[in-house]
Structures are given as structure tokens and as C-alpha cells.
Design an enzyme around this catalytic site. Structure first.
Site, short mmCIF file in Angstrom:
data_model
loop_
_atom_site.label_atom_id
_atom_site.label_comp_id
_atom_site.label_asym_id
_atom_site.label_seq_id
_atom_site.Cartn_x
_atom_site.Cartn_y
_atom_site.Cartn_z
N ASN A 8 -6.25 34.76 52.12
CA ASN A 8 -6.10 35.89 52.62
C ASN A 8 -4.19 35.58 52.16
OD1 ASN A 8 -3.88 37.74 53.46
ND2 ASN A 8 -3.85 37.27 55.66
N TRP A 9 -3.94 36.55 50.42
CA TRP A 9 -2.26 36.08 50.85
C TRP A 9 -1.32 36.23 50.92
CZ3 TRP A 9 -2.82 35.89 43.78
CH2 TRP A 9 -3.92 35.16 43.36
N LYS A 10 -1.11 37.21 51.80
CA LYS A 10 -0.03 37.53 52.83
C LYS A 10 0.85 38.73 51.74
CE LYS A 10 -0.78 34.63 56.53
NZ LYS A 10 -0.48 34.23 57.61
N HIS A 88 -5.29 42.01 60.68
CA HIS A 88 -4.15 41.17 61.26
C HIS A 88 -3.72 40.71 61.94
CE1 HIS A 88 -2.12 37.31 59.88
NE2 HIS A 88 -3.53 36.66 59.31
N GLU A 90 -0.91 39.80 61.90
CA GLU A 90 0.82 40.07 61.60
C GLU A 90 0.96 41.44 61.63
OE1 GLU A 90 -0.07 38.19 57.93
OE2 GLU A 90 0.31 35.64 59.42
N GLU A 148 -9.38 34.35 64.94
CA GLU A 148 -8.20 33.92 64.46
C GLU A 148 -6.88 33.55 65.91
OE1 GLU A 148 -7.79 34.34 59.77
OE2 GLU A 148 -6.02 36.20 60.62
N GLY A 154 -1.03 29.63 61.16
CA GLY A 154 0.63 29.30 60.26
C GLY A 154 1.14 28.18 60.99
N SER A 181 -5.00 27.87 60.03
CA SER A 181 -4.57 26.78 59.68
C SER A 181 -5.43 25.85 59.26
CB SER A 181 -3.22 26.49 61.13
OG SER A 181 -2.22 26.44 61.33
C1 PEP Z 1 -4.08 33.68 57.80
O1 PEP Z 1 -3.39 34.47 57.33
O2 PEP Z 1 -5.24 34.99 58.72
C2 PEP Z 1 -4.04 32.73 58.33
C3 PEP Z 1 -5.22 32.23 59.20
O3 PEP Z 1 -2.84 31.91 58.24
P1 PEP Z 1 -2.99 30.35 57.92
O4 PEP Z 1 -3.95 30.05 57.51
O5 PEP Z 1 -2.05 30.49 57.52
O6 PEP Z 1 -2.82 29.55 59.68
#
Ligand code: PEP
Length: 217
Positions: A8-10, A88, A90, A148, A154, A181
Site C-alpha cells: 500500500n503506497w498510500k 483502510h 486512514e 490492522e 505507521g 509496522s
Molecule cells: C498500512 O498502510 O495499511 C500499514 C499497515 O502501514 P504501515 O505498514 O506503515 O504500518
């Protein structure tokens, strides 16, 4: 093991040149494994190539119409893209997406022939199983989930393995990925107990992401 690994490049990187550069560095390893790259949608057409699986990070819940700025699952599918991340945290928190909208998006994505990856997870201090129950109650059992926990995204504070095991058994026969993470050091532990990974930050670092992909032996 052929587990599913989602990148997931966001909202990264900021330019198409950088996106192409990152993609070139991970492409060969991604070809070997069950990897889905989810770049910003606007970069998809420039990156799509034979043999690599792509996804988007969101979709709309209608096929077409007067919905300025939205991208429909049918449009995504017509590019040859087969996966979509839905719900997600976010998007739930910053963009105020509700469980109801998420269900509508899942339904439309499935109708268009996409495979949704639906993100679920609790915030710090919330009851994990109460939150998950509420988030999954209307989601069909064959939809892939990504657990998640918000406090792990993050932050560098990945979830304890025991916690992820508990969540996996709570979700019974559902397909469950872990996200939060993930890095090349902890990836093998999560791959052992789940159906795969959703990787955010580490998917933007080609060396680190390649190591994660290659953990799945
Ligand atoms: C994500 O974007 O879903 C995620 C888990 O980010 P990270 O790996 O940076 O915690």
C-alpha cells in the site's frame, strides 16, 4: 507458501518518475511471488505491466454517474486491475468513511469482478473483538480481511504475535492478512500465522520490501 502480500503506497511517492523508479526496483521480486502493488490510482496506467498484480487503495460504490472525483470499480477492472483495498483506517478516520459505505463499496467491487481487501482493526483502548464484530458483521465470509490495529499503523509498534493469533482464530475460516509496522524482521512471524501481509511504509523502500517478499518461502 505463496501468501498474499499487498503493498500500500498510500499517497506516495509525489511524482510519476519516482513511482516508476520504485516499481522498477521491486518488479522482479514481485513477479516471483503473490504480490499486489497498490500505487496511487493516477499512476496505474503508467506502471501496469504483464505478470504483475495491481490494486487500488479505494473505490467508489457506484458504477458511473455524477460523482465528481470518484473512481468506480468497473473503471478499475477495465484497466486490468483486480484488487482494491477498502476501509483502510486512514479513510475511516480522516475521510470519515462509515461501515455502511464500506459495505456498499465491497458490494460494487465484487459486482465489477474485483477482489476486495477489507481493513479492520481497533484503536488503542478499544475492545478488539467488539470493534471487529461490528466491522465484519455484514461482510461475506469469503472476503479477504486485513487486521490492522490502528495503534500499529505507521508507528513502529507492530502487534504482538499472540494478539494476531487470537484475532485469526476469532475470525475463524476467513482469510486474514496482518498489517501494522511490518518490516523484514517481523514479517516471517506474521506470515507463519496469517494468510499474508498488508505493508505500508516498508513497501516504499525497495530493499526492505524485497526482503519482505522473499520471506515467503
Ligand atoms: C498500512 O498502510 O495499511 C500499514 C499497515 O502501514 P504501515 O505498514 O506503515 O504500518
Amino acid at each position: 507458501m505463496n501468501k498474499l502480500i499487498i503493498a500500500n503506497w498510500k499517497c506516495n511517492p509525489p511524482t510519476i518518475e519516482e513511482a516508476k523508479e520504485l516499481f522498477e526496483k521491486i518488479k522482479d521480486n514481485a513477479l516471483e511471488k503473490n504480490v499486489v502493488i497498490c500505487p496511487p490510482s493516477i499512476f496505474l496506467s503508467s506502471l501496469i505491466c504483464e505478470g504483475i498484480k495491481f490494486g487500488v487503495q479505494n473505490c467508489f460504490w457506484k458504477e458511473k454517474g455524477a460523482f465528481t472525483g470518484e473512481i468506480s470499480p468497473q473503471m478499475i477492472k477495465s484497466l486490468g486491475v483486480n484488487y482494491v483495498i477498502i476501509g483502510h483506517s486512514e479513510r475511516r478516520n480522516i475521510l470519515k468513511e462509515t461501515n455502511e459505505e464500506i459495505i456498499q463499496k465491497i458490494n460494487e467491487a465484487v459486482r465489477a469482478g474485483l477482489t476486495p481487501i477489507v481493513c479492520i482493526g481497533e484503536s488503542k483502548g478499544e475492545d478488539t473483538f467488539e470493534v471487529l464484530n461490528n466491522q465484519i458483521k455484514d461482510i461475506d465470509e469469503n472476503i479477504i480481511l486485513a487486521y490492522e490495529p490502528l495503534w500499529a499503523i505507521g508507528t513502529g509498534e507492530s502487534a504482538p504475535i499472540e494478539k494476531v493469533k487470537e484475532v485469526k482464530s476469532f475470525l475463524k475460516d476467513r482469510k486474514v492478512l496482518y498489517g501494522g509496522s511490518v518490516n523484514s524482521q517481523n514479517a516471517p512471524n506474521y506470515l507463519e500465522i496469517t494468510d499474508g501481509l498488508l505493508v505500508g511504509g516498508a513497501s516504499l523502500n525497495s530493499e526492505e520490501f524485497s526482503k519482505i517478499i522473499l520471506c515467503d518461502i
